[in-house]
Design an enzyme around this catalytic site. Structure first.
Site, PDB file in Angstrom:
ATOM      1  N   GLY A 145       7.109   1.945  -2.359  1.00 43.90           N
ATOM      2  CA  GLY A 145       8.388   1.927  -3.063  1.00 43.90           C
ATOM      3  C   GLY A 145       8.098   1.518  -4.489  1.00 43.90           C
ATOM      4  CD  GLU A 146       8.649  -0.656  -9.301  1.00 43.20           C
ATOM      5  OE1 GLU A 146       7.586  -0.587  -9.948  1.00 43.20           O
ATOM      6  OE2 GLU A 146       9.308  -1.712  -9.191  1.00 43.20           O
ATOM      7  CB  SER A 147       5.043  -3.500  -6.426  1.00 39.72           C
ATOM      8  OG  SER A 147       4.715  -3.023  -7.715  1.00 39.72           O
ATOM      9  CB  CYS A 169       1.910   2.777  -1.826  1.00 38.10           C
ATOM     10  SG  CYS A 169       1.745   3.611  -3.412  1.00 38.10           S
ATOM     11  NE  ARG A 198       4.232  -1.552 -11.024  1.00 37.77           N
ATOM     12  CZ  ARG A 198       4.668  -0.899 -12.090  1.00 37.77           C
ATOM     13  NH1 ARG A 198       4.030  -0.972 -13.233  1.00 37.77           N
ATOM     14  NH2 ARG A 198       5.748  -0.172 -12.007  1.00 37.77           N
ATOM     15  CB  ILE A 223       3.654   8.775  -4.192  1.00 37.61           C
ATOM     16  CG1 ILE A 223       3.590   9.863  -3.116  1.00 37.61           C
ATOM     17  CG2 ILE A 223       4.844   9.009  -5.131  1.00 37.61           C
ATOM     18  CD1 ILE A 223       4.752   9.830  -2.130  1.00 37.61           C
ATOM     19  NE  ARG A 224       5.975   6.158  -9.806  1.00 35.95           N
ATOM     20  CZ  ARG A 224       6.568   4.990  -9.965  1.00 35.95           C
ATOM     21  NH1 ARG A 224       6.250   4.216 -10.965  1.00 35.95           N
ATOM     22  NH2 ARG A 224       7.504   4.606  -9.135  1.00 35.95           N
ATOM     23  CG  HIS A 259       3.201   6.616   0.668  1.00 35.00           C
ATOM     24  ND1 HIS A 259       4.292   5.782   0.764  1.00 35.00           N
ATOM     25  CD2 HIS A 259       2.852   6.608  -0.632  1.00 35.00           C
ATOM     26  CE1 HIS A 259       4.593   5.291  -0.424  1.00 35.00           C
ATOM     27  NE2 HIS A 259       3.729   5.780  -1.293  1.00 35.00           N
ATOM     28  CD  GLU A 284       4.862   5.403   4.299  1.00 30.89           C
ATOM     29  OE1 GLU A 284       3.648   5.234   4.546  1.00 30.89           O
ATOM     30  OE2 GLU A 284       5.343   5.314   3.154  1.00 30.89           O
TER      31      GLU A 284
HETATM   32  N1  GLN Z   1       3.905   2.599  -8.510  1.00 34.89           N
HETATM   33  C1  GLN Z   1       4.645   1.886  -7.522  1.00 34.89           C
HETATM   34  C2  GLN Z   1       4.688   0.398  -7.850  1.00 34.89           C
HETATM   35  O1  GLN Z   1       4.318  -0.015  -8.856  1.00 34.89           O
HETATM   36  C3  GLN Z   1       4.057   2.111  -6.142  1.00 34.89           C
HETATM   37  C4  GLN Z   1       4.297   3.534  -5.740  1.00 34.89           C
HETATM   38  C5  GLN Z   1       4.475   3.736  -4.261  1.00 34.89           C
HETATM   39  O2  GLN Z   1       4.648   2.812  -3.485  1.00 34.89           O
HETATM   40  N2  GLN Z   1       4.471   4.997  -3.894  1.00 34.89           N
HETATM   41  O3  GLN Z   1       5.101  -0.379  -7.087  1.00 34.89           O
END
Ligand code: GLN
Length: 248
Positions: free
Chosen positions: A58-60, A89, A119, A150-151, A223, A225
């Site tokens: 997600g987004e940390s 991630c 990150r 993903i990122r 990921h 999942e």
């Molecule tokens: N770039 C996201 C972050 O900084 C992580 C990306 C992801 O979980 N797919 O948290």
């Protein structure tokens, strides 16, 4: 047949933000000898029920802020010290000891795994990619696992110390598909005492590490999942959580 020694295992999925539903769905599809109860964790009380925890992608930064708001940071740090946690991630970022390339204001982490992570280390969303991974210790390990990045963060430095459990690298990116890293930008945010040697900075031997196991914890920068392959979920339940439950 259900194992009578352990009738059910409670696996929590941190459900503040990100891909928690996908983890939950995959855990519920697993067919193991033990019954798995999946709990969406939003409060310290939810967490207290769990034998193991998945922190999703997600987004940390957002996830850490929401965890702080929910009064979950201290309970999570305590959980990490005692029970198995799998960070995927963004979850991998939260499980790391140190993070670089954070948003302004820094990044709160739970620690638990002895490494420094960057990150968004492969670049932005459009530089997301998939790669076939050879993963040691998974069921049918000769069959590659499709890693979806993903990122994703990049593991910059493993910091094995005598006081922490041994780090086992269980998957690396295959040769030839390692994206080009902008280490000049990344390195600028590492304290000079902590800089990596030039040879390691040039897409060095550790930057292709994408899955590790350390003690009871698991970390993947991709990921699982989002695939239909449940082998990582099985691995976490069987080899991290169940082993610990049976040992206690
Ligand atoms: N770039 C996201 C972050 O900084 C992580 C990306 C992801 O979980 N797919 O948290």
């Amino acid at each position: 047949m259900v194992d009578t020694k352990v009738s059910s295992i409670v696996i929590g999925v941190l459900a503040l933000q990100g891909a928690f539903i996908e983890h939950q769905a995959m855990l519920q599809r697993l067919s193991l000898r033990r019954h798995i109860v999946v709990v969406q964790v939003r409060t310290p009380e939810d967490l207290a029920r769990c034998d193991g925890l998945i922190i999703p992608g997600g987004e940390s930064t957002t996830m850490a802020l929401l965890a702080r708001k929910a009064g979950l940071i201290d309970p999570l740090c305590d959980f990490v010290r005692k029970k198995p946690v799998w960070g995927t991630c963004a979850g991998a970022i939260l499980m790391s000891r140190a993070v670089i390339n954070t948003k302004k204001g820094g990044q709160e982490v739970l620690g638990g795994m002895s490494l420094t992570i960057a990150r968004n280390g492969w670049g932005s969303q459009i530089e997301s990619f998939e790669a076939p991974l050879q993963v040691s210790d998974l069921r049918d390990e000769q069959i590659p696992f499709n890693g979806i990045f993903i990122r994703a963060p990049v593991i910059l430095k493993l910091e094995q110390s005598p006081n922490s459990p041994p780090i086992h690298v269980i998957a690396r990116l295959p040769h030839g598909i390692v994206p080009t890293l902008d280490y000049t930008t990344l390195e600028a945010s590492i304290p000079s005492s902590d800089r990596l040697s030039p040879s390691r900075n040039a897409a060095g031997p550790d930057s292709d590490i994408v899955a590790i196991r350390q003690g009871r914890h698991l970390l993947t920068t991709f990921h699982p999942e989002l695939t239909s392959d449940d082998r990582f979920h099985e691995y976490f339940v069987e080899k991290c959580v169940l082993q610990q439950v049976l040992a206690n």
